[in-house]
Design an enzyme around this catalytic site. Structure first.
Site, PDB file in Angstrom:
ATOM      1  N   CYS A 146       0.832  -0.808  -0.106  1.00 29.09           N
ATOM      2  CA  CYS A 146       0.059   0.100   0.046  1.00 29.09           C
ATOM      3  C   CYS A 146       0.883   1.134   0.042  1.00 29.09           C
ATOM      4  O   CYS A 146       0.193   2.689  -0.553  1.00 29.09           O
ATOM      5  CB  CYS A 146      -1.179   0.214   1.150  1.00 29.09           C
ATOM      6  N   HIS A 148      -2.977   7.019   2.938  1.00 28.65           N
ATOM      7  CA  HIS A 148      -3.387   5.566   2.418  1.00 28.65           C
ATOM      8  C   HIS A 148      -4.877   5.635   2.588  1.00 28.65           C
ATOM      9  O   HIS A 148      -4.563   5.563   4.069  1.00 28.65           O
ATOM     10  CB  HIS A 148      -2.499   4.927   1.979  1.00 28.65           C
ATOM     11  N   ASN A 167     -10.537   0.536   0.515  1.00 27.92           N
ATOM     12  CA  ASN A 167      -9.039   0.965   0.974  1.00 27.92           C
ATOM     13  C   ASN A 167      -8.543  -0.138  -0.281  1.00 27.92           C
ATOM     14  O   ASN A 167      -9.082  -1.827  -0.823  1.00 27.92           O
ATOM     15  CB  ASN A 167      -8.528  -0.087   1.713  1.00 27.92           C
TER      16      ASN A 167
END
Length: 353
Positions: free
Chosen positions: A120, A262, A292
């Site tokens: 990520c 993020h 996500n």
């Protein structure tokens, strides 16, 4: 200052194009509630997510990356790039890399092309890699794409992760420019802690534990994450990395106009924002509508904010990410004047402000 060990280079990456792309299939909380005997309220309270987009059968990471990349090149007013970087956890294949495939489909057949695997944090690592290539004179224009199809690695029977992750791609175009001009990206802080690799992992499929049809368990074949421990580590490292970046730049938190982390979990984002002393209105998040999306989450959030005209030229934007590895990283962007950015949802429709 670029990174923690180098001075300001004479040439910096400058943001000139931005776009996102999401697959058309949508999974709502109500869809998941029926599958897991849970509720929309339970999912929202723990994640801040209401829906997520997922790739259709046969739709690969490269398909999303190509569309996001094409739209970013249009945004930049160019059809060319000499380097293509794809940040992803879910490449089309273990070999070859996905970036050359994407470059070829975009007509950039002679461009340098490679993947970045920092989970990520991949988009921020990709920005730093692009900065290094541009500063060294190796690249003049870089197309950086964050793209992930987590639906291909998350066990659909795993409630803890199935409610969190979605699929998507976001892309930026960076050109060689002056460190002081609008759009300049810099003041990087990067880090990792490989002693905690087991916190976020797909155990099987690599050289450490090759996949076998008879010996590989369902659990080892799919994405796993130890949520409570990841929460603590994410808040700690996102906060520290953001502070390091501000210190490198000689800035205070109240001089940041937008914080774009993020999009891991809304509780994490709010905790980090609070730790930094940022008011809630400076936190930018689109996790409610996309979930996500891994390495795609920061550019998708930027594209969403740009399409809604929330981010204005001249404003300072702080980016921070945390992911498996463990990895983390942050940087700053002086927001430029960009061509109107279409919304990343399929069809490019503009949202209601």
């Amino acid at each position: 200052m670029y990174g923690r060990r180098t001075g300001t280079p004479a040439v910096a990456p400058v943001l000139t194009g931005l776009a996102g792309w999401l697959p058309s299939a949508v999974v709502t909380n109500d869809d998941l509630a029926a599958r897991f005997a849970t509720t929309d309220a339970w999912i929202r309270s723990r994640t801040g997510i209401a829906r997520r987009h997922v790739a259709k059968p046969g739709e690969a990471t490269s398909d999303l990356a190509v569309e996001a990349g094409r739209r970013a090149l249009v945004s930049a007013g160019t059809g060319s790039a000499d380097t293509v970087i794809v940040a992803t956890t879910t490449p089309d294949r273990s070999c070859p890399a996905t970036a050359p495939v994407v470059a070829g489909r975009l007509g950039l057949v002679e461009a340098a092309a490679f993947d970045v695997g920092a989970v990520c944090t991949g988009f921020v690592y990709g920005l730093a890699t692009a900065a290094g290539l541009i500063a060294a004179g190796v690249a003049e224009r870089v197309l950086l794409i964050g793209a992930d199809t987590y639906s291909t690695i998350v066990d659909p029977q795993d409630r803890a992760n199935a409610v969190i992750f979605g699929d998507g791609a976001g892309a930026v175009v960076l050109r060689a420019g002056d460190p002081g001009e609008p759009g300049a990206v810099g003041h990087f802080d990067l880090g990792s802690d490989g002693t905690q690799e087991e916190l976020i992992m797909v155990a099987a499929g690599g050289s450490r534990q090759p996949f076998t049809a008879t010996d590989t368990s369902r659990q080892d074949l799919h994405f796993s994450m130890r949520g409570k421990e990841v929460y603590r580590e994410a808040v700690t490292h996102l906060t520290a990395s953001a502070r390091n970046t501000l210190r490198h730049a000689g800035l205070k938190a109240d001089e940041i106009d937008h914080f774009v982390p993020h999009q891991a979990n809304l509780r994490i984002l709010r905790s980090v924002s609070d730790e930094l002393g940022l008011p809630p209105e400076r936190l930018r998040s689109n996790i409610e509508s996309v979930g996500n999306t891994g390495a795609a989450s920061i550019p998708l959030a930027l594209a969403d904010a740009a399409a809604r005209r929330i981010v204005q030229p001249g404003e300072r934007v702080l980016l921070s990410a945390f992911g498996g590895g463990l990895t983390w990283g942050s940087c700053l962007v002086d927001w430029p004047e960009l061509a109107p950015t279409p919304h990343p949802y399929e069809g490019g429709e503009e949202p209601t402000p």
